[in-house]
Motif scaffolding. Structure first.
Motif, PDB file in Angstrom:
ATOM      1  N   ALA A 151      -4.898   1.739  -8.678  1.00 31.36           N
ATOM      2  CA  ALA A 151      -4.035   0.480  -8.306  1.00 31.36           C
ATOM      3  C   ALA A 151      -2.545   1.063  -8.269  1.00 31.36           C
ATOM      4  N   LYS A 152      -2.352   1.690  -9.618  1.00 33.99           N
ATOM      5  CA  LYS A 152      -0.864   1.984  -9.758  1.00 33.99           C
ATOM      6  C   LYS A 152      -0.315   2.905  -8.573  1.00 33.99           C
ATOM      7  N   ALA A 153      -1.353   3.923  -8.351  1.00 35.47           N
ATOM      8  CA  ALA A 153      -0.852   5.080  -7.560  1.00 35.47           C
ATOM      9  C   ALA A 153      -0.667   4.464  -6.041  1.00 35.47           C
ATOM     10  N   LEU A 154      -1.628   3.465  -5.571  1.00 34.99           N
ATOM     11  CA  LEU A 154      -1.656   2.722  -4.317  1.00 34.99           C
ATOM     12  C   LEU A 154      -0.115   1.960  -4.209  1.00 34.99           C
ATOM     13  N   ALA A 155       0.409   1.292  -5.410  1.00 36.24           N
ATOM     14  CA  ALA A 155       1.444   0.665  -5.428  1.00 36.24           C
ATOM     15  C   ALA A 155       2.672   1.618  -5.364  1.00 36.24           C
ATOM     16  N   ALA A 156       2.605   2.728  -5.623  1.00 35.00           N
ATOM     17  CA  ALA A 156       3.687   3.733  -5.873  1.00 35.00           C
ATOM     18  C   ALA A 156       3.960   4.241  -4.240  1.00 35.00           C
ATOM     19  N   ARG A 157       2.904   4.002  -3.273  1.00 32.59           N
ATOM     20  CA  ARG A 157       2.905   4.212  -1.887  1.00 32.59           C
ATOM     21  C   ARG A 157       3.242   3.000  -1.125  1.00 32.59           C
ATOM     22  N   GLY A 158       3.444   1.886  -1.661  1.00 33.20           N
ATOM     23  CA  GLY A 158       3.641   0.536  -1.056  1.00 33.20           C
ATOM     24  C   GLY A 158       2.332  -0.145  -0.648  1.00 33.20           C
ATOM     25  N   ILE A 159       1.413   0.204  -1.235  1.00 33.06           N
ATOM     26  CA  ILE A 159      -0.051  -0.503  -0.793  1.00 33.06           C
ATOM     27  C   ILE A 159      -0.347  -1.423  -1.735  1.00 33.06           C
ATOM     28  N   THR A 164      -7.282  12.220 -11.622  1.00 36.51           N
ATOM     29  CA  THR A 164      -8.184  12.117 -10.434  1.00 36.51           C
ATOM     30  C   THR A 164      -8.161  10.674  -9.794  1.00 36.51           C
ATOM     31  N   MET A 165      -8.012   9.755 -10.582  1.00 37.45           N
ATOM     32  CA  MET A 165      -7.800   8.392 -10.198  1.00 37.45           C
ATOM     33  C   MET A 165      -6.466   8.366  -9.328  1.00 37.45           C
ATOM     34  N   ARG A 166      -5.532   9.058  -9.770  1.00 37.22           N
ATOM     35  CA  ARG A 166      -4.172   9.022  -9.160  1.00 37.22           C
ATOM     36  C   ARG A 166      -4.279   9.668  -8.003  1.00 37.22           C
ATOM     37  N   THR A 167      -4.911  10.632  -7.773  1.00 36.68           N
ATOM     38  CA  THR A 167      -4.976  11.503  -6.693  1.00 36.68           C
ATOM     39  C   THR A 167      -5.952  10.355  -5.539  1.00 36.68           C
ATOM     40  N   LEU A 168      -6.779   9.932  -6.182  1.00 38.69           N
ATOM     41  CA  LEU A 168      -7.642   9.140  -5.156  1.00 38.69           C
ATOM     42  C   LEU A 168      -6.802   8.251  -4.630  1.00 38.69           C
ATOM     43  N   GLY A 169      -5.996   7.550  -5.423  1.00 39.12           N
ATOM     44  CA  GLY A 169      -5.003   6.519  -5.009  1.00 39.12           C
ATOM     45  C   GLY A 169      -3.895   6.734  -3.821  1.00 39.12           C
ATOM     46  N   GLU A 170      -3.472   8.115  -4.084  1.00 41.49           N
ATOM     47  CA  GLU A 170      -2.583   8.776  -3.384  1.00 41.49           C
ATOM     48  C   GLU A 170      -3.146   8.974  -1.770  1.00 41.49           C
ATOM     49  N   ASN A 171      -4.573   9.640  -1.875  1.00 38.96           N
ATOM     50  CA  ASN A 171      -5.269  10.001  -0.640  1.00 38.96           C
ATOM     51  C   ASN A 171      -5.624   8.568   0.147  1.00 38.96           C
ATOM     52  N   MET A 172      -5.903   7.714  -0.344  1.00 40.54           N
ATOM     53  CA  MET A 172      -6.373   6.352   0.229  1.00 40.54           C
ATOM     54  C   MET A 172      -5.054   5.745   0.694  1.00 40.54           C
ATOM     55  N   ALA A 173      -3.715   5.603   0.044  1.00 45.81           N
ATOM     56  CA  ALA A 173      -2.618   5.265   0.460  1.00 45.81           C
ATOM     57  C   ALA A 173      -2.303   5.999   1.754  1.00 45.81           C
ATOM     58  N   TRP A 174      -2.155   7.212   1.721  1.00 43.22           N
ATOM     59  CA  TRP A 174      -1.956   8.052   2.959  1.00 43.22           C
ATOM     60  C   TRP A 174      -2.678   7.877   3.943  1.00 43.22           C
ATOM     61  N   LEU A 175      -4.055   7.815   3.990  1.00 38.18           N
ATOM     62  CA  LEU A 175      -4.969   7.582   4.962  1.00 38.18           C
ATOM     63  C   LEU A 175      -4.734   6.303   5.625  1.00 38.18           C
ATOM     64  N   LEU A 176      -4.742   5.253   4.589  1.00 39.81           N
ATOM     65  CA  LEU A 176      -4.391   3.966   5.260  1.00 39.81           C
ATOM     66  C   LEU A 176      -3.067   4.001   6.213  1.00 39.81           C
ATOM     67  N   GLN A 177      -1.874   4.583   5.730  1.00 37.51           N
ATOM     68  CA  GLN A 177      -0.755   4.505   6.374  1.00 37.51           C
ATOM     69  C   GLN A 177      -1.088   5.399   7.768  1.00 37.51           C
ATOM     70  N   CYS A 178      -1.853   6.591   7.549  1.00 36.13           N
ATOM     71  CA  CYS A 178      -2.064   7.238   8.940  1.00 36.13           C
ATOM     72  C   CYS A 178      -2.836   6.402  10.054  1.00 36.13           C
ATOM     73  N   ILE A 179      -3.799   5.711   9.559  1.00 36.34           N
ATOM     74  CA  ILE A 179      -4.514   4.671  10.484  1.00 36.34           C
ATOM     75  C   ILE A 179      -3.515   3.746  10.994  1.00 36.34           C
TER      76      ILE A 179
END
Length: 206
Positions: free
Chosen positions: A24-32, A168-183
């Motif tokens: 969740a913290k990694a997602l928030a850092a990307r604005g998700i 690994t959790m932070r990387t997962l959040g980073e990847n999910m945020a990036w893919l959501l933004q790509c979509i």
């Protein structure tokens, strides 16, 4: 755009929560944005194969399954978090997921999915396999990380010492945020969503 984080542990702020919170913290850092759904400690009914949801689009049991289905359109991704019990996910979580995904009727297609496990020592990869199967049967897209999405520890304090697991959790959040933004960028550019054929069923009885 929001991600639903499902905490399938009976402990509200235990090891599974600690892992999900790092995502969740990694997602928030990307604005998700995100929200954590804790399933609680009360019994959750399993699917009784009544198939009533086929017509109504909701489960006959009025609980958190229907509450989640009502908000399905709000979520761009789902992260399922589970402790490892006998090399598998928690029973109440799989009861919830069986009913949620069966009654979803296509509402999760195109969304992102990821599974997160917390374990003392072993069984995470078998749990990972079981949970990922929910995503692949409803046209969701699995998000990966730098390693299998697992943390190790018997208490939240021990999980916080698992530096690789937390990364690994932070990387997962980073990847999910990036893919959501790509979509979202793809939608804005006019890229159409996948167009699916009518489902076919093959039964191996002659």
């Amino acid at each position: 755009m929001k991600v639903l984080l499902i905490n399938g542990s009976p402990h509200e702020k235990g090891c599974t929560y600690t892992a999900l919170n790092e995502v969740a913290k990694a997602l928030a850092a990307r604005g998700i944005g995100s929200e954590i759904l804790w399933l609680g400690t009360k019994p959750i009914a399993g699917c009784i194969a009544c198939r009533k949801c086929m017509g109504s689009g909701k489960c006959v049991f009025e609980d958190k399954v229907n509450e989640t289905l009502e908000k399905a359109d709000e979520y761009g991704g789902i992260v399922i978090g589970s402790p490892v019990y006998y090399a598998g996910p928690a029973g109440q979580l799989t009861a919830f997921l069986d009913r949620l995904f069966y009654s979803s009727r296509g509402r999760f297609a195109g969304k992102l999915g990821a599974a997160v496990m917390s374990c003392r020592r072993g069984g995470a990869s078998a749990t990972f396999d079981r949970l990922n199967k929910y995503f692949t049967i409803v046209n969701m897209h699995i998000v990966g990380s730098q390693y299998w999405n697992q943390v190790h520890g018997n208490t939240p304090e021990e999980v916080l010492q698992d530096k690789e697991g937390l990364q690994t959790m932070r990387t997962l959040g980073e990847n999910m945020a990036w893919l959501l933004q790509c979509i979202e960028a793809g939608k804005a550019a006019g890229v159409p969503a996948p167009s699916y054929e009518a489902p076919l069923r093959t039964n191996f009885i002659r």
